[in-house]
Design a protein around this motif. Structure first.
Motif, mmCIF file in Angstrom:
data_model
loop_
_atom_site.group_PDB
_atom_site.id
_atom_site.type_symbol
_atom_site.label_atom_id
_atom_site.label_comp_id
_atom_site.label_asym_id
_atom_site.label_seq_id
_atom_site.Cartn_x
_atom_site.Cartn_y
_atom_site.Cartn_z
ATOM 1 N N GLU A 1 -46.390 -32.762 -17.601
ATOM 2 C CA GLU A 1 -45.817 -34.112 -17.642
ATOM 3 C C GLU A 1 -44.455 -34.028 -18.308
ATOM 4 O OE1 GLU A 1 -48.302 -37.603 -18.613
ATOM 5 O OE2 GLU A 1 -49.881 -36.133 -19.038
ATOM 6 N N ASP A 2 -43.533 -34.814 -17.787
ATOM 7 C CA ASP A 2 -42.257 -34.998 -18.461
ATOM 8 C C ASP A 2 -41.985 -36.498 -18.499
ATOM 9 O OD1 ASP A 2 -41.061 -35.741 -15.985
ATOM 10 O OD2 ASP A 2 -40.291 -33.723 -15.634
ATOM 11 N N THR A 3 -40.799 -36.894 -18.815
ATOM 12 C CA THR A 3 -40.482 -38.313 -18.947
ATOM 13 C C THR A 3 -40.757 -39.098 -17.673
ATOM 14 O OG1 THR A 3 -38.748 -37.724 -20.514
ATOM 15 C CG2 THR A 3 -38.651 -39.937 -19.585
ATOM 16 N N HIS A 4 -40.445 -38.508 -16.530
ATOM 17 C CA HIS A 4 -40.505 -39.236 -15.266
ATOM 18 C C HIS A 4 -41.674 -38.873 -14.364
ATOM 19 C CE1 HIS A 4 -36.585 -40.852 -16.112
ATOM 20 N NE2 HIS A 4 -36.112 -39.633 -16.302
ATOM 21 N N LYS B 1 -44.299 -41.228 -12.764
ATOM 22 C CA LYS B 1 -45.191 -41.791 -13.770
ATOM 23 C C LYS B 1 -45.090 -43.320 -13.876
ATOM 24 C CE LYS B 1 -45.756 -39.544 -17.738
ATOM 25 N NZ LYS B 1 -45.419 -38.786 -18.972
#
Length: 169
Positions: A9-12, A40
């Motif tokens: 997972e990352d910010t987007h 996300k």
């Protein structure tokens, strides 16, 4: 065994692998683990409407513009939407061990461009799997040349094919 795991997972984005406990009857891919790159912030259908699919598809020409002129073969109202909803409901644990890929074939990018995975993660998966497939429309970007060993250039014209081959893709 879970049928899916959160890989990253990352910010987007959230990146999920599925197909661990249920054999696939997909005639095109066979029984491969599928890796999905999802936005996300909103579900895949809404992401297309808002143009947020650029966060997972990059500059792929098949995105269209906010859903208009879209030529992507993926029906996001089916598997991608179901996977997104399952993720939102907390049904996928985070992957802990790479050995779950051992002896299995993997499809990088069942939806979304695989170059959104960390390259080190993709190399680790490929290193233990029995094989993989994957394509990218991001093949012209110099910063993504490290992906050449894992992904094929996704081209739409003969001219693009010639250019991709000249770049080693």
């Amino acid at each position: 065994m879970s049928n899916g795991f959160i890989l990253h997972e990352d910010t987007h984005r959230v990146i999920i692998a599925t197909g661990f406990s249920t054999p696939s009857d997909n005639r095109k891919t066979g029984d491969m683990i599928q890796i999905w790159i999802l936005c996300k912030a909103v579900d895949p259908v809404e992401a297309i409407k808002q143009g947020l699919d650029r966060l997972i598809c990059g500059n792929c020409v098949h995105r269209g513009i906010n859903g208009s002129g879209r030529s992507c073969y993926v029906n996001v109202g089916q598997a991608p939407l179901g996977i997104y909803r399952a993720w939102k409901a907390g049904r996928y644990p985070t992957l802990q061990f790479m050995d779950i890929f051992a002896g299995r074939k993997v499809r990088f990018g069942a939806y979304g461009d695989p170059t959104h995975l960390p390259l080190s993660l993709a190399l680790a998966i490929a290193g233990v799997s029995s094989g993989w497939t994957g394509y990218t429309h991001q093949w012209r970007k110099p910063s993504l040349q490290g992906w050449k060993t894992l992904l094929m250039a996704s081209v739409d014209t003969t001219a693009e094919l010639v250019i991709a081959r000249s770049l080693g893709g």
